[in-house]
Design a protein around this motif. Structure first.
Motif, PDB file in Angstrom:
ATOM      1  N   UNK A 128      86.997 -13.201  10.333  1.00  0.00           N
ATOM      2  CA  UNK A 128      87.080 -12.966   8.892  1.00  0.00           C
ATOM      3  C   UNK A 128      87.085 -14.276   8.122  1.00  0.00           C
ATOM      4  N   UNK A 129      87.783 -15.284   8.618  1.00  0.00           N
ATOM      5  CA  UNK A 129      87.806 -16.597   7.965  1.00  0.00           C
ATOM      6  C   UNK A 129      86.393 -17.175   7.924  1.00  0.00           C
ATOM      7  N   UNK A 130      85.673 -17.067   9.014  1.00  0.00           N
ATOM      8  CA  UNK A 130      84.317 -17.615   9.062  1.00  0.00           C
ATOM      9  C   UNK A 130      83.365 -16.826   8.166  1.00  0.00           C
ATOM     10  N   UNK A 131      83.594 -15.516   8.060  1.00  0.00           N
ATOM     11  CA  UNK A 131      82.722 -14.681   7.210  1.00  0.00           C
ATOM     12  C   UNK A 131      82.885 -15.051   5.729  1.00  0.00           C
ATOM     13  N   UNK A 132      84.060 -15.474   5.335  1.00  0.00           N
ATOM     14  CA  UNK A 132      84.322 -15.834   3.942  1.00  0.00           C
ATOM     15  C   UNK A 132      83.787 -17.212   3.585  1.00  0.00           C
ATOM     16  N   UNK A 133      83.263 -17.960   4.542  1.00  0.00           N
ATOM     17  CA  UNK A 133      82.766 -19.303   4.268  1.00  0.00           C
ATOM     18  C   UNK A 133      81.380 -19.319   3.654  1.00  0.00           C
ATOM     19  N   UNK A 134      80.717 -18.182   3.578  1.00  0.00           N
ATOM     20  CA  UNK A 134      79.351 -18.143   3.065  1.00  0.00           C
ATOM     21  C   UNK A 134      79.267 -18.561   1.602  1.00  0.00           C
ATOM     22  N   UNK A 135      78.063 -18.790   1.147  1.00  0.00           N
ATOM     23  CA  UNK A 135      77.885 -19.206  -0.245  1.00  0.00           C
ATOM     24  C   UNK A 135      78.191 -18.026  -1.183  1.00  0.00           C
TER      25      UNK A 135
END
Length: 139
Positions: A128-135
């Motif tokens: 989830x943390x990595x998914x929120x890193x998108x532009x």
């Protein structure tokens, strides 16, 4: 004759000593006297060791085991030929003693349900943390 324990003794015909000149410091002594010892133990032909012990000894010896089934131990630690011989014999005896004890068999175990649950929860949170890193999309 080399005594390993109360049951096992290595006969003299199984051991061969070869003395060579040692390398390293020692002054004129290095050029004159052959103090380094090369101890050769005919392990494959030895009647004193069981086949299981021989196979463990081969694995423990590594590169010191020859194709003919001999174990070669070299020692040039001291400037004394007798002391180097004693050190080499001690190393051989220690190696054989280590080969006498059979390794403990590992019992396969399963992870607990709690540890599996914690691992999966941590993976989900990290995803989830990595998914929120998108532009961020423009509106």
């Amino acid at each position: 004759m080399l005594r390993i324990n109360e049951d096992i003794t290595i006969q003299d015909w199984e051991l061969t000593e070869n003395f060579v000149r040692a390398s390293g410091p020692g002054g004129q002594n290095v050029n004159k006297v052959a103090t380094a010892v090369e101890l050769r133990f005919e392990a494959a032909r030895s009647p004193s060791l069981l086949p299981a012990v021989k196979s463990r000894l081969k694995r423990l010896a590594g590169r010191r085991w020859t194709k003919e089934g001999a174990l070669i131990i070299q020692c040039d630690e001291t400037r004394s030929q007798a002391r180097n011989r004693d050190i080499a014999l001690d190393r051989l005896a220690d190696l054989i003693r280590r080969a006498l004890t059979a390794p403990k068999r590992r019992i396969a175990t399963k992870p607990t349900k709690g540890s599996v649950r914690r691992r999966l929860h941590a993976k989900k949170a990290r995803g989830e943390v990595k998914a929120l890193r998108g532009s961020v999309p423009d509106e």
